[in-house]
Design a protein around this motif. Structure first.
Motif, PDB file in Angstrom:
ATOM      1  N   UNK A  42     -13.392 -10.398  22.233  1.00 36.85           N
ATOM      2  CA  UNK A  42     -14.168  -9.445  23.023  1.00 36.85           C
ATOM      3  C   UNK A  42     -14.979 -10.238  24.044  1.00 36.85           C
ATOM      4  N   UNK A  67     -13.295  -5.080  26.234  1.00 33.56           N
ATOM      5  CA  UNK A  67     -14.394  -4.395  25.545  1.00 33.56           C
ATOM      6  C   UNK A  67     -14.152  -4.417  24.044  1.00 33.56           C
ATOM      7  N   UNK A  68     -12.886  -4.215  23.662  1.00 32.31           N
ATOM      8  CA  UNK A  68     -12.470  -4.298  22.265  1.00 32.31           C
ATOM      9  C   UNK A  68     -10.948  -4.383  22.236  1.00 32.31           C
ATOM     10  N   UNK A  69     -10.410  -4.850  21.112  1.00 27.63           N
ATOM     11  CA  UNK A  69      -8.950  -5.019  21.015  1.00 27.63           C
ATOM     12  C   UNK A  69      -8.540  -4.916  19.556  1.00 27.63           C
ATOM     13  N   UNK A  70      -7.225  -4.798  19.341  1.00 22.94           N
ATOM     14  CA  UNK A  70      -6.668  -4.827  17.984  1.00 22.94           C
ATOM     15  C   UNK A  70      -5.383  -5.652  18.011  1.00 22.94           C
ATOM     16  N   UNK A  71      -5.030  -6.229  16.874  1.00 24.50           N
ATOM     17  CA  UNK A  71      -3.721  -6.883  16.716  1.00 24.50           C
ATOM     18  C   UNK A  71      -2.918  -5.964  15.803  1.00 24.50           C
ATOM     19  N   UNK A 121      -9.726  -0.275  17.428  1.00 20.10           N
ATOM     20  CA  UNK A 121     -10.514  -0.626  18.612  1.00 20.10           C
ATOM     21  C   UNK A 121     -11.988  -0.279  18.391  1.00 20.10           C
ATOM     22  N   UNK A 172      -5.213  -5.145  12.922  1.00 20.62           N
ATOM     23  CA  UNK A 172      -6.472  -5.860  12.711  1.00 20.62           C
ATOM     24  C   UNK A 172      -7.542  -5.303  13.628  1.00 20.62           C
ATOM     25  N   UNK A 220      -3.288  -3.826  21.764  1.00 17.06           N
ATOM     26  CA  UNK A 220      -3.971  -2.820  22.575  1.00 17.06           C
ATOM     27  C   UNK A 220      -5.430  -3.218  22.780  1.00 17.06           C
ATOM     28  N   UNK A 221      -5.970  -2.825  23.925  1.00 16.47           N
ATOM     29  CA  UNK A 221      -7.363  -3.163  24.223  1.00 16.47           C
ATOM     30  C   UNK A 221      -7.973  -2.081  25.093  1.00 16.47           C
ATOM     31  N   UNK A 222      -9.291  -1.989  25.050  1.00 15.89           N
ATOM     32  CA  UNK A 222     -10.030  -1.248  26.068  1.00 15.89           C
ATOM     33  C   UNK A 222     -10.564  -2.296  27.028  1.00 15.89           C
ATOM     34  N   UNK A 264     -13.506  -2.677  15.683  1.00 17.04           N
ATOM     35  CA  UNK A 264     -13.760  -4.019  16.207  1.00 17.04           C
ATOM     36  C   UNK A 264     -15.015  -4.027  17.077  1.00 17.04           C
ATOM     37  N   UNK A 265     -15.178  -2.985  17.902  1.00 11.52           N
ATOM     38  CA  UNK A 265     -16.344  -2.890  18.777  1.00 11.52           C
ATOM     39  C   UNK A 265     -17.626  -2.742  17.944  1.00 11.52           C
TER      40      UNK A 265
END
Lengths: 392, 171
Positions: B141, B93-97, A149, A202, B113-115, A152-153
């Motif tokens: 995003x 705001x941000x995420x992942x796979x 997270x 990812x 998951x994400x914020x 990615x940000x």
């Protein structure tokens, strides 16, 4: 500050391995004994002991500091364990420093040990309990999530590509090929290898991540007046800093580690460093993931925000570059037994500043280096600055 | 490193060494049960979730609205008691796979998951949750998302009363 000046006078470490035959105590003893031998001291010379070790959950042993104390040379001595998650290894800089600077001890043994392999089948699961038990843990979070997270940000905020970031893994794993204790040194690894490795979460892929490891590192710190009698080349602690942000990690700007900047400013002020990009000659920032090295260089004010990848691409951070970064090979290459990996960075500065780093030696005669670590719920920054000049 | 040292201590073992009994080890499983009290602010948060409402809290002194709610402002140390219902809509705001579970089992369909920055909060003030009802490749995003709740009778007063967040617009 009416504090005594403090120097590092000896260092030792074990190999970093995925699973060590030795127990945590045995690993700690090997590193501690090597550190004492390296400067010709015995346990009788040691006044107090500072221990750093990360979560007790890895070992399944409560009171790990007490458990480790025998192997850390602490029998019958004042001993103190500190813990700030992944930041602990470099926090041992300030921890050991004020034991000596305060006047309480002339010589302290500073020991970091981690044995992550005991947790079955994989240490990752032990990290579940760092998340908030009510608001986050029911979602079954994975430690990789917070890194993915944040990465990615960071990429989105500054338009940074995975290829830009993969160069860090390549640099560090290549550097580690010259480290006798390294677990993942690879002289011929390429950016394509990193980009083609398994996708875990990812944007995080297998080779973006440091490994689970076992290992131990120890250093000896001594007061002015004592240090010079132990060695003719003491390496001085010039600055220390640490800072903790909120545990509400989702309430934070994930693109920039503000707490690392605060810790760095504290250490720079103590060290009298006004222009860090000119005055820091070798850097060991925390690199459990490749993007973290970049993130931290920016927080340390050693690169402009979003511009650290350019320094990597231009070779500035290569071992023979203008500002060598992770010449040891870092966590990505040497390995990541959490606190031992952090103290390995401090030990690397000690060896680099004494010109004893062998095949890893950076060119020129570096006079000042900075080690930094990070941890807890992405909230702590710890910084130790060492230098060849005795602080005035 | 001091070149005087010829070889470094630390003996690497393989999985095979353990399985074949080349070295001895002891296995044990620790079992620990806990009942965590939610406390004042998170107690109200969980009550809200059960009722289908995401509750934030405002610091009157800092003029800052945050979620999860808390009993005091960690920045100015004043009590925080101005609890405010927030929209169940926000921005990624941000995420992942993520292709591995918390205990490192591989999965084919990724968890996402994400914020999520909820409307009405003072950024940065997101919460962590999961995204769903979306093709993983389409997540980005800045995407607007809305909470998908469990049916009222199935809610327990837990963060999982929100099943996931899904895009406001298709695709």
């Amino acid at each position: 500050m009416s504090m005594r000046r403090v120097a590092v006078v000896g260092a030792g470490m074990t190999r970093f391995v995925r699973r060590a035959m030795e127990t945590p105590k045995e690993l700690a003893w090997h590193a501690s004994r090597m550190a004492l031998d390296s400067c010709g001291l015995t346990l009788n010379d040691v006044g107090g002991v500072c221990i750093g070790s990360a979560p007790d959950a890895f070992d399944g042993v409560h009171m790990k500091g007490e458990y480790l104390s025998d192997g850390s040379g602490a029998w019958g001595k004042p001993v103190m364990r500190s813990y700030v998650g992944g930041g602990t290894g470099v926090f041992l800089g300030p921890h050991g420093w004020y034991h000596v600077a305060s006047g309480l001890f002339d010589v302290v043994l500073v020991v970091a040990e981690e044995k992550m392999s005991s947790f079955y089948p994989h240490a990752q699961a032990a990290f579940l309990t760092i998340f908030d038990h009510t608001t986050e843990r029911p979602l079954e979070p994975n430690l990789l999530w917070i890194f993915a997270l944040e990465m990615n940000r960071y990429m989105q905020t500054y338009g940074i590509s995975k290829r830009d970031i993969a160069q860090v893994a390549v640099k560090n794993k290549r550097n580690a090929a010259d480290h006798p204790c390294a677990m993942l040194g690879e002289a011929n690894i390429t950016v394509e290898d990193v980009l083609n490795s398994e996708v875990l979460a990812w944007p995080v892929q297998r080779l973006d991540v440091s490994p689970v490891s076992d290992g131990a590192v120890a250093i000896v710190m001594a007061a002015e007046g004592v240090a010079e009698r132990i060695t003719d080349r003491p390496v001085w602690v010039q600055g220390v800093g640490w800072n903790l942000d909120t545990a509400y990690w989702t309430n934070r700007d994930l693109a920039y580690p503000e707490y690392v900047e605060r810790a760095a400013r504290m250490a720079y002020e103590m060290a009298g460093v006004r222009e860090p990009r000119k005055e820091i000659h070798v850097v060991e920032p925390y690199d459990p993931f490749d993007y973290k090295e970049l993130h931290h260089l920016e927080g340390l004010l050693l690169a402009d925000r979003g511009k650290a990848p350019e320094l990597t691409a231009q070779g500035v951070t290569a071992r023979n570059g203008a500002m060598p970064v992770c010449p040891s090979g870092g966590l990505l290459g040497v390995g990541n037994p959490i606190t031992a990996a952090g103290l390995m960075k401090v030990a690397e500065l000690f060896w680099q500043l004494r010109g004893e780093a062998g095949a890893r030696q950076v060119p020129g005669t570096p006079e000042r280096g900075l080690a930094q670590a990070w941890g807890d719920l992405m909230q702590v920054g710890t910084v130790t600055i060492l230098g060849t000049q005795r602080p005035s | 490193m001091t070149q005087r040292i010829a070889s470094y201590p630390g003996t690497a073992l393989s999985e095979e060494d353990i399985e074949r009994g080349h070295v001895l080890s002891v296995h044990d499983q620790l079992r620990a049960d806990y009942a965590w009290d939610a406390g004042l602010a998170i107690g109200l948060y969980l009550d809200g979730l059960k009722a289908g409402v995401i509750l934030g809290v405002r610091c009157r002194r800092c003029d800052r609205t945050v979620v999860p709610p808390r009993a005091f402002c960690e920045q100015c140390f004043a009590p925080m008691d101005a609890f405010v219902p927030l929209a169940d809509v926000g921005i990624v705001n941000t995420f992942s796979l993520c292709y591995v579970t918390w205990d490192v089992k591989r999965i084919v369909e990724p968890l996402i998951p994400a914020v999520i920055d909820l409307d009405g909060t003072s950024p940065p003030a997101g919460i962590m949750h999961l995204l769903g009802g979306v093709v993983p490749d389409r997540v980005h995003i800045g995407m607007r998302v809305r909470a998908v709740w469990k049916p009222a009778r199935a809610r327990q007063g837990a963060i999982t009363d929100i099943r996931y967040f899904k895009p406001l617009r298709r695709g």
